[in-house]
Design a protein around this motif. Structure first.
Motif: not given
Length: 325
Positions: A295-308
């Motif tokens: 609806d907001m035309n937004k996509t967010f991406t989160a980098p992997l944490p160090p443990v992953f």
């Protein structure tokens, strides 16, 4: 008498709901009675509890200031550790703050006194000048979605009531797209859909899975997964979450014989113990990697944490962001 001019952060809601937020210690019945008796007026007139309020409306409350104060709950701000890590901000504009939640941090407060991500987020917004608790009588920024304490990834924090309503509506009506990455034990299919029902035990804070609904309170849960890589007894999964239920991914995968590595509640104690000794793993390898609000035309991406990232190297897997391309 107290006079309140409705702002954008109070608008677009029922009058009785606004009053309940303003004076949470007052019963709903009492507030409705005060509306009938015209001890509370909207724009100088008697109004129904269901009347929608908008910015610029004036609410007059004919109570003593002491009475109003007794009906309110002024919670002192939680003391935060000065050495706490800075927020990992993925995206920010005037309406929305998007964070990458680290491991071992609550999304929002529980019964303990432990600081949560939203505590740090509100503190950040106050210091930045984007939120003033003194002028916002009923609105406090809150997390629109939740992640378990030891799950990492995307958390949405609307900065105003209008955005909070819009995001909550999108979540409630399943108009979002959520992608997770997880490392599991077992032999998953190349791709599969898991559909069933979840039953939550609030006392034990645990959830059980059943293919069929066994009680009216059971919640339907649907997810799809794709196997990105496999190595021995371990596999890297891309998960598309169709519904958002408490512990859903952890429970459904475990029920299919694919427990998430490091999961203390639904995983393998033997595997978890071995990996803890091997490289200090003490939380489930589950990460909310991508969140889309169409609806907001937004996509967010989160980098992997160090443990992953450390686990990927241990199991010989490539970065899942590269694997899915």
């Amino acid at each position: 008498m107290k006079t309140i001019v409705i702002t954008e952060n109070e608008s677009n809601q029922r009058l009785d709901r606004f009053l309940k937020k303003l004076m949470p210690q007052a019963s709903t019945g009492f507030l409705q009675k005060m509306l009938r008796k015209k001890r509370i007026k909207l724009n100088g007139q008697k109004s129904e509890p269901s009347t929608a309020i908008t910015a610029g409306d004036v609410v007059s409350i004919y109570f003593a200031e002491e009475t109003i104060a007794n009906f309110r709950v002024d919670t002192p701000p939680k003391k935060l550790d000065r050495n706490s890590p800075q927020l990992d901000i993925i995206f920010e504009n005037n309406d929305l703050l998007v964070l990458n939640k680290p491991v071992e941090l609550l999304t929002q407060p529980d019964k303990s006194e432990e600081p949560s991500l939203i505590d740090y987020a509100v503190n950040y917004l106050i210091k930045k000048g984007d939120y003033d608790p003194k002028t916002n009588l009923t609105f406090t920024p809150a997390c629109a979605n939740r992640l378990d304490k030891n799950t990492t990834g995307i958390i949405l924090v609307p900065k105003n009531y209008k955005t909070l309503q819009a995001v909550n509506c999108a979540i409630r009506e399943d108009r979002t797209k959520k992608i997770y990455f997880a490392i599991v034990t077992g032999k998953p299919k190349t791709a599969d859909e898991i559909t069933g029902y979840l039953k939550k035990d609030g006392d034990k804070n645990s959830v059980t899975f059943s293919p069929q609904q066994t009680a009216p309170t059971d919640k339907k849960a649907v997810l799809n997964y794709e196997t990105l890589a496999g190595h021995g007894d371990y596999a890297l999964l891309k998960i598309i979450l169709k519904t958002g239920r408490s512990h859903q991914i952890r429970v459904q995968l475990s029920a299919m014989g694919l427990p998430i590595v490091g999961d203390p509640k639904y995983g393998s104690r033997l595997v978890n113990s071995r990996l803890y000794e091997e490289f200090g793993l003490k939380s489930q390898l589950l990460h909310s990697a991508r969140y889309t609000l169409p609806d907001m035309n937004k996509t967010f991406t989160a980098p992997l944490p160090p443990v992953f990232e450390k686990a990927l190297k241990r199991f010989g897997f490539k970065d899942p962001f590269l694997s899915e391309q």
